[in-house]
Design a protein around this motif. Structure first.
Motif, mmCIF file in Angstrom:
data_model
loop_
_atom_site.group_PDB
_atom_site.id
_atom_site.type_symbol
_atom_site.label_atom_id
_atom_site.label_comp_id
_atom_site.label_asym_id
_atom_site.label_seq_id
_atom_site.Cartn_x
_atom_site.Cartn_y
_atom_site.Cartn_z
ATOM 1 N N ARG A 15 0.768 -1.263 0.149
ATOM 2 C CA ARG A 15 -0.152 -0.190 0.083
ATOM 3 C C ARG A 15 0.907 1.240 0.040
ATOM 4 O O ARG A 15 0.664 2.173 -0.757
ATOM 5 N N ARG A 16 1.922 1.183 0.830
ATOM 6 C CA ARG A 16 2.816 2.589 0.630
ATOM 7 C C ARG A 16 3.514 2.468 -0.372
ATOM 8 O O ARG A 16 3.656 3.814 -0.871
ATOM 9 N N VAL A 17 4.249 1.413 -0.978
ATOM 10 C CA VAL A 17 4.675 1.866 -2.513
ATOM 11 C C VAL A 17 3.567 2.189 -3.308
ATOM 12 O O VAL A 17 3.976 3.277 -4.314
ATOM 13 N N ALA A 18 2.657 1.688 -3.368
ATOM 14 C CA ALA A 18 1.402 2.317 -4.464
ATOM 15 C C ALA A 18 1.054 3.669 -4.243
ATOM 16 O O ALA A 18 1.068 4.366 -5.340
ATOM 17 N N ALA A 19 1.072 4.028 -3.058
ATOM 18 C CA ALA A 19 1.048 5.439 -2.707
ATOM 19 C C ALA A 19 2.064 6.281 -3.280
ATOM 20 O O ALA A 19 1.858 7.300 -3.825
ATOM 21 N N CYS A 20 3.314 5.915 -2.858
ATOM 22 C CA CYS A 20 4.271 6.708 -3.489
ATOM 23 C C CYS A 20 4.324 6.816 -5.033
ATOM 24 O O CYS A 20 4.735 7.755 -5.639
ATOM 25 N N LEU A 21 4.046 5.682 -5.632
ATOM 26 C CA LEU A 21 3.985 5.413 -7.074
ATOM 27 C C LEU A 21 3.035 6.561 -7.772
ATOM 28 O O LEU A 21 3.309 7.206 -8.590
#
Length: 153
Positions: free
Chosen positions: A132-138
């Protein structure tokens, strides 16, 4: 004397005659002649490769490369002594193995010089990503930057 099948005569001809047929036939040399050259010499090159490269796959690759180069050189008229085609093939194999060894040695020397072996990697428990955190950063990245990151990884 009755005509023998072409393949039978290929098996009966000397290595020199076979090399000359490929050399003087140029691009018109038959696949059968080239296959016969491969049949005669590939096992020897493969054996040499297994002994010196210590890998069956590398030995198979060596046989393919050596015989392909030999056929190309024969067609181009670059083999000066077709009567010694066996020596040419095995000598080419030896030089290719030596070249491969030099490349491997250089690779190892560069790795020893530039790779930091003291660097520790994260334990596997920490290697898991928070999706979730990676997707938000992307999503926060500009479209072009996001594309670069996605295509890179």
């Amino acid at each position: 004397m009755p005509d023998a099948p072409f393949d039978a005569t290929l098996e009966a001809v000397s290595d020199e005659t076979l090399a000359r047929r490929i050399a003087f036939g140029g691009q018109g040399s038959t696949d059968a002649e080239q296959a016969e050259l491969y049949r005669r010499f590939a096992p020897r090159v493969r054996l040499y490769g297994r002994r010196h490269l210590r890998s069956g796959a590398a030995a198979d690759d060596l046989a393919q490369e050596v015989l392909l180069l030999t056929i190309e050189r024969l067609r181009a008229g670059e083999v000066r002594r077709p009567e010694e085609i066996g020596s040419f093939i095995l000598g080419t194999g030896r030089m290719m193995v030596q070249s491969e060894r030099r490349v491997a040695w250089r690779r190892e020397a560069l790795a020893a010089r530039f790779i930091d072996t003291t660097m520790q990697t994260a334990p596997s428990s920490m290697a898991a990503l928070d999706a979730r955190r990676v997707a938000a950063c992307l999503r926060a990245l500009a479209e072009r930057d996001r594309l670069v990151v996605l295509l890179t990884f």
